[in-house]
Design a protein around this motif. Structure first.
Motif, PDB file in Angstrom:
ATOM      1  N   THR A  32       0.843  -1.194   0.000  1.00 35.48           N
ATOM      2  CA  THR A  32       0.000   0.000   0.000  1.00 35.48           C
ATOM      3  C   THR A  32       0.878   1.245   0.000  1.00 35.48           C
ATOM      4  O   THR A  32       1.983   1.244   0.540  1.00 35.48           O
ATOM      5  CB  THR A  32      -0.937   0.051   1.219  1.00 35.48           C
ATOM      6  OG1 THR A  32      -0.163   0.004   2.416  1.00 35.48           O
ATOM      7  CG2 THR A  32      -1.930  -1.104   1.191  1.00 35.48           C
ATOM      8  N   GLU A  44      -7.823   9.613  -6.602  1.00 33.59           N
ATOM      9  CA  GLU A  44      -8.362   8.279  -6.844  1.00 33.59           C
ATOM     10  C   GLU A  44      -8.508   8.012  -8.337  1.00 33.59           C
ATOM     11  O   GLU A  44      -8.117   6.948  -8.841  1.00 33.59           O
ATOM     12  CB  GLU A  44      -9.715   8.152  -6.144  1.00 33.59           C
ATOM     13  CG  GLU A  44     -10.220   6.732  -6.014  1.00 33.59           C
ATOM     14  CD  GLU A  44     -11.511   6.637  -5.206  1.00 33.59           C
ATOM     15  OE1 GLU A  44     -12.070   5.532  -5.159  1.00 33.59           O
ATOM     16  OE2 GLU A  44     -11.973   7.661  -4.650  1.00 33.59           O
ATOM     17  N   PHE A  47      -5.122   7.318 -10.026  1.00 28.65           N
ATOM     18  CA  PHE A  47      -4.383   6.095  -9.710  1.00 28.65           C
ATOM     19  C   PHE A  47      -5.135   4.797 -10.006  1.00 28.65           C
ATOM     20  O   PHE A  47      -4.497   3.782 -10.273  1.00 28.65           O
ATOM     21  CB  PHE A  47      -3.955   6.105  -8.236  1.00 28.65           C
ATOM     22  CG  PHE A  47      -2.679   6.851  -7.988  1.00 28.65           C
ATOM     23  CD1 PHE A  47      -1.448   6.202  -8.060  1.00 28.65           C
ATOM     24  CD2 PHE A  47      -2.693   8.212  -7.690  1.00 28.65           C
ATOM     25  CE1 PHE A  47      -0.264   6.885  -7.840  1.00 28.65           C
ATOM     26  CE2 PHE A  47      -1.512   8.909  -7.471  1.00 28.65           C
ATOM     27  CZ  PHE A  47      -0.300   8.244  -7.541  1.00 28.65           C
ATOM     28  N   GLU A  48      -6.452   4.819  -9.956  1.00 26.85           N
ATOM     29  CA  GLU A  48      -7.181   3.559 -10.149  1.00 26.85           C
ATOM     30  C   GLU A  48      -6.913   2.889 -11.493  1.00 26.85           C
ATOM     31  O   GLU A  48      -6.833   1.664 -11.563  1.00 26.85           O
ATOM     32  CB  GLU A  48      -8.689   3.778  -9.954  1.00 26.85           C
ATOM     33  CG  GLU A  48      -9.092   3.743  -8.490  1.00 26.85           C
ATOM     34  CD  GLU A  48     -10.583   3.568  -8.277  1.00 26.85           C
ATOM     35  OE1 GLU A  48     -11.366   3.815  -9.223  1.00 26.85           O
ATOM     36  OE2 GLU A  48     -10.981   3.190  -7.154  1.00 26.85           O
ATOM     37  N   VAL A  53      -2.332  -1.503  -9.979  1.00 26.18           N
ATOM     38  CA  VAL A  53      -3.103  -0.971  -8.849  1.00 26.18           C
ATOM     39  C   VAL A  53      -4.416  -1.734  -8.770  1.00 26.18           C
ATOM     40  O   VAL A  53      -5.169  -1.797  -9.748  1.00 26.18           O
ATOM     41  CB  VAL A  53      -3.365   0.541  -9.005  1.00 26.18           C
ATOM     42  CG1 VAL A  53      -4.352   1.039  -7.950  1.00 26.18           C
ATOM     43  CG2 VAL A  53      -2.053   1.317  -8.913  1.00 26.18           C
ATOM     44  N   VAL A  56      -8.060   1.699  -4.798  1.00 21.56           N
ATOM     45  CA  VAL A  56      -7.699   3.001  -4.235  1.00 21.56           C
ATOM     46  C   VAL A  56      -8.843   3.441  -3.331  1.00 21.56           C
ATOM     47  O   VAL A  56      -9.992   3.488  -3.762  1.00 21.56           O
ATOM     48  CB  VAL A  56      -7.443   4.058  -5.320  1.00 21.56           C
ATOM     49  CG1 VAL A  56      -7.014   5.375  -4.678  1.00 21.56           C
ATOM     50  CG2 VAL A  56      -6.377   3.589  -6.304  1.00 21.56           C
ATOM     51  N   VAL A  84      -5.391   9.218  -0.020  1.00 22.28           N
ATOM     52  CA  VAL A  84      -5.825   7.963  -0.630  1.00 22.28           C
ATOM     53  C   VAL A  84      -4.847   6.858  -0.249  1.00 22.28           C
ATOM     54  O   VAL A  84      -3.643   7.094  -0.120  1.00 22.28           O
ATOM     55  CB  VAL A  84      -5.951   8.039  -2.170  1.00 22.28           C
ATOM     56  CG1 VAL A  84      -6.985   9.080  -2.585  1.00 22.28           C
ATOM     57  CG2 VAL A  84      -4.623   8.295  -2.833  1.00 22.28           C
ATOM     58  N   GLU A  85      -5.394   5.683  -0.046  1.00 26.16           N
ATOM     59  CA  GLU A  85      -4.602   4.478   0.217  1.00 26.16           C
ATOM     60  C   GLU A  85      -4.629   3.631  -1.051  1.00 26.16           C
ATOM     61  O   GLU A  85      -5.691   3.167  -1.468  1.00 26.16           O
ATOM     62  CB  GLU A  85      -5.189   3.711   1.395  1.00 26.16           C
ATOM     63  CG  GLU A  85      -4.374   2.492   1.803  1.00 26.16           C
ATOM     64  CD  GLU A  85      -4.998   1.776   2.986  1.00 26.16           C
ATOM     65  OE1 GLU A  85      -4.458   1.870   4.099  1.00 26.16           O
ATOM     66  OE2 GLU A  85      -6.041   1.116   2.784  1.00 26.16           O
ATOM     67  N   ILE A  86      -3.467   3.472  -1.653  1.00 29.76           N
ATOM     68  CA  ILE A  86      -3.347   2.791  -2.951  1.00 29.76           C
ATOM     69  C   ILE A  86      -2.821   1.382  -2.725  1.00 29.76           C
ATOM     70  O   ILE A  86      -1.733   1.190  -2.187  1.00 29.76           O
ATOM     71  CB  ILE A  86      -2.393   3.571  -3.877  1.00 29.76           C
ATOM     72  CG1 ILE A  86      -2.901   4.998  -4.083  1.00 29.76           C
ATOM     73  CG2 ILE A  86      -2.207   2.848  -5.207  1.00 29.76           C
ATOM     74  CD1 ILE A  86      -1.833   5.972  -4.527  1.00 29.76           C
ATOM     75  N   HIS A  87      -3.599   0.390  -3.127  1.00 28.20           N
ATOM     76  CA  HIS A  87      -3.175  -1.005  -3.033  1.00 28.20           C
ATOM     77  C   HIS A  87      -2.613  -1.414  -4.389  1.00 28.20           C
ATOM     78  O   HIS A  87      -3.280  -1.234  -5.418  1.00 28.20           O
ATOM     79  CB  HIS A  87      -4.364  -1.901  -2.671  1.00 28.20           C
ATOM     80  CG  HIS A  87      -4.940  -1.602  -1.315  1.00 28.20           C
ATOM     81  ND1 HIS A  87      -4.977  -2.534  -0.304  1.00 28.20           N
ATOM     82  CD2 HIS A  87      -5.490  -0.469  -0.798  1.00 28.20           C
ATOM     83  CE1 HIS A  87      -5.526  -1.997   0.773  1.00 28.20           C
ATOM     84  NE2 HIS A  87      -5.853  -0.736   0.493  1.00 28.20           N
ATOM     85  N   PHE A  88      -1.405  -1.959  -4.385  1.00 32.65           N
ATOM     86  CA  PHE A  88      -0.780  -2.287  -5.661  1.00 32.65           C
ATOM     87  C   PHE A  88       0.060  -3.552  -5.551  1.00 32.65           C
ATOM     88  O   PHE A  88       0.445  -3.977  -4.458  1.00 32.65           O
ATOM     89  CB  PHE A  88       0.079  -1.129  -6.166  1.00 32.65           C
ATOM     90  CG  PHE A  88       1.295  -0.819  -5.317  1.00 32.65           C
ATOM     91  CD1 PHE A  88       2.551  -1.284  -5.675  1.00 32.65           C
ATOM     92  CD2 PHE A  88       1.183  -0.052  -4.164  1.00 32.65           C
ATOM     93  CE1 PHE A  88       3.674  -0.996  -4.906  1.00 32.65           C
ATOM     94  CE2 PHE A  88       2.297   0.242  -3.388  1.00 32.65           C
ATOM     95  CZ  PHE A  88       3.544  -0.227  -3.754  1.00 32.65           C
ATOM     96  N   LEU A  98       5.244   4.451  -8.961  1.00 34.64           N
ATOM     97  CA  LEU A  98       4.047   5.140  -8.477  1.00 34.64           C
ATOM     98  C   LEU A  98       4.397   6.478  -7.837  1.00 34.64           C
ATOM     99  O   LEU A  98       3.659   7.460  -7.990  1.00 34.64           O
ATOM    100  CB  LEU A  98       3.292   4.259  -7.481  1.00 34.64           C
ATOM    101  CG  LEU A  98       2.615   3.014  -8.064  1.00 34.64           C
ATOM    102  CD1 LEU A  98       2.008   2.173  -6.944  1.00 34.64           C
ATOM    103  CD2 LEU A  98       1.534   3.393  -9.075  1.00 34.64           C
TER     104      LEU A  98
END
Length: 208
Positions: A32, A44, A47-48, A53, A56, A84-88, A98
Motif C-alpha cells: 500500500t 483516486e 491512480f485507479e 493498482v 484506491v 488515498v490508500e493505494i493497493h498495488f 508510483l
C-alpha cells in the motif's frame, strides 16, 4: 521401520517449510502507498486505472481526531489530510514508479493546498510506512529537485504514516458514480491546466 519413521516427519517439515516459503513469496507483492494530493476524488481517478493498482480508497489521515467525518475534516481544524490508500502489486508496478507518477499528478509547489482547494486538508504529502518506503520517497524527491522543469521550490512533505480512516461511501470512486459532476469540478478547479503548465503534460491522461 525406524528409518521410515524418522523420514516421514522430516519430509513433513520440508513440505511445511516449502509451503511457508511459497506463502511468503505470494504475500510479498501486495503493498500500500498513502499519498495526499488535494481532492481525493481526483487522486483516486488518477491512480485507479494504473496497471498493477488493485484498489484506491479515499480517506483521512494525519490528524488528532479518531474516526473523522468529511464535515469535520473540511473545516480544516482536525489536522487531517485528504488521503488515498493505494493497493498495488509490486510485481507489476513498483513503489518508485508510483511515487514518480504521483509528483506529475499534483502541484508540489503550492503550500496552501491544491488548485482551487485551499487549506490544511488539501496540502500534499507522501506518508511512509517503513524505512524502505521513506528511502524510495527521499530518492524520488532528490531526483525531482535535480530535474524539475520549473524553478519553484517543492513543498510537498514526506511524513510518517498515521492511522488511515476510510471516507464515507459516497466519496469512494466518486468520479465513476458522478462522472458529469466530477468532470465539471475537475475542469473548473483548473487541475489539469495547472499540471500541464508545470510538467508540460497531464500524466493521468494516458489512462483516460
Amino acid at each position: 521401520m525406524k528409518m521410515h519413521f524418522i523420514l516421514k516427519p522430516s519430509l513433513g517439515l520440508l513440505l511445511l517449510a516449502g509451503t511457508a516459503s511459497l506463502s511468503n513469496v505470494a504475500s510479498a507483492a501486495p503493498q500500500t502507498l498513502m499519498v495526499a494530493g488535494g481532492c481525493f476524488w481526483c487522486v483516486e481517478s488518477d491512480f485507479e486505472p494504473v496497471e498493477g493498482v488493485s484498489e484506491v480508497i479515499s480517506g483521512y489521515s494525519g490528524g488528532h481526531l479518531d474516526n473523522p467525518t468529511y464535515k469535520q475534516v473540511s473545516k480544516g481544524n482536525t489536522g487531517h489530510f485528504e488521503v488515498v490508500e493505494i493497493h498495488f502489486d509490486d510485481d507489476i508496478v513498483s513503489l518508485k514508479t508510483l511515487t514518480d507518477y504521483f509528483w506529475k499528478t499534483i502541484d508540489p509547489t503550492d503550500p496552501r493546498g491544491q488548485f482551487c482547494d485551499k487549506g490544511a486538508p488539501y496540502k500534499t504529502a507522501l506518508f511512509y510506512q517503513d524505512a524502505e518506503q521513506k528511502a524510495v520517497f527521499d530518492a524520488s524527491l532528490a531526483e525531482l529537485n535535480a530535474n524539475k522543469p520549473f524553478n519553484a521550490d517543492i513543498v510537498t512533505e514526506i511524513l510518517p504514516a498515521k492511522t488511515f480512516y476510510a471516507a464515507e461511501d459516497y466519496h469512494q470512486s466518486y468520479y465513476t458514480k458522478n462522472p458529469i459532476r466530477y468532470g465539471y469540478y475537475r475542469l473548473s478547479c483548473g487541475r489539469d491546466d495547472r499540471i500541464e503548465d508545470l510538467w508540460g503534460e497531464v500524466a493521468s491522461k494516458q489512462y483516460h
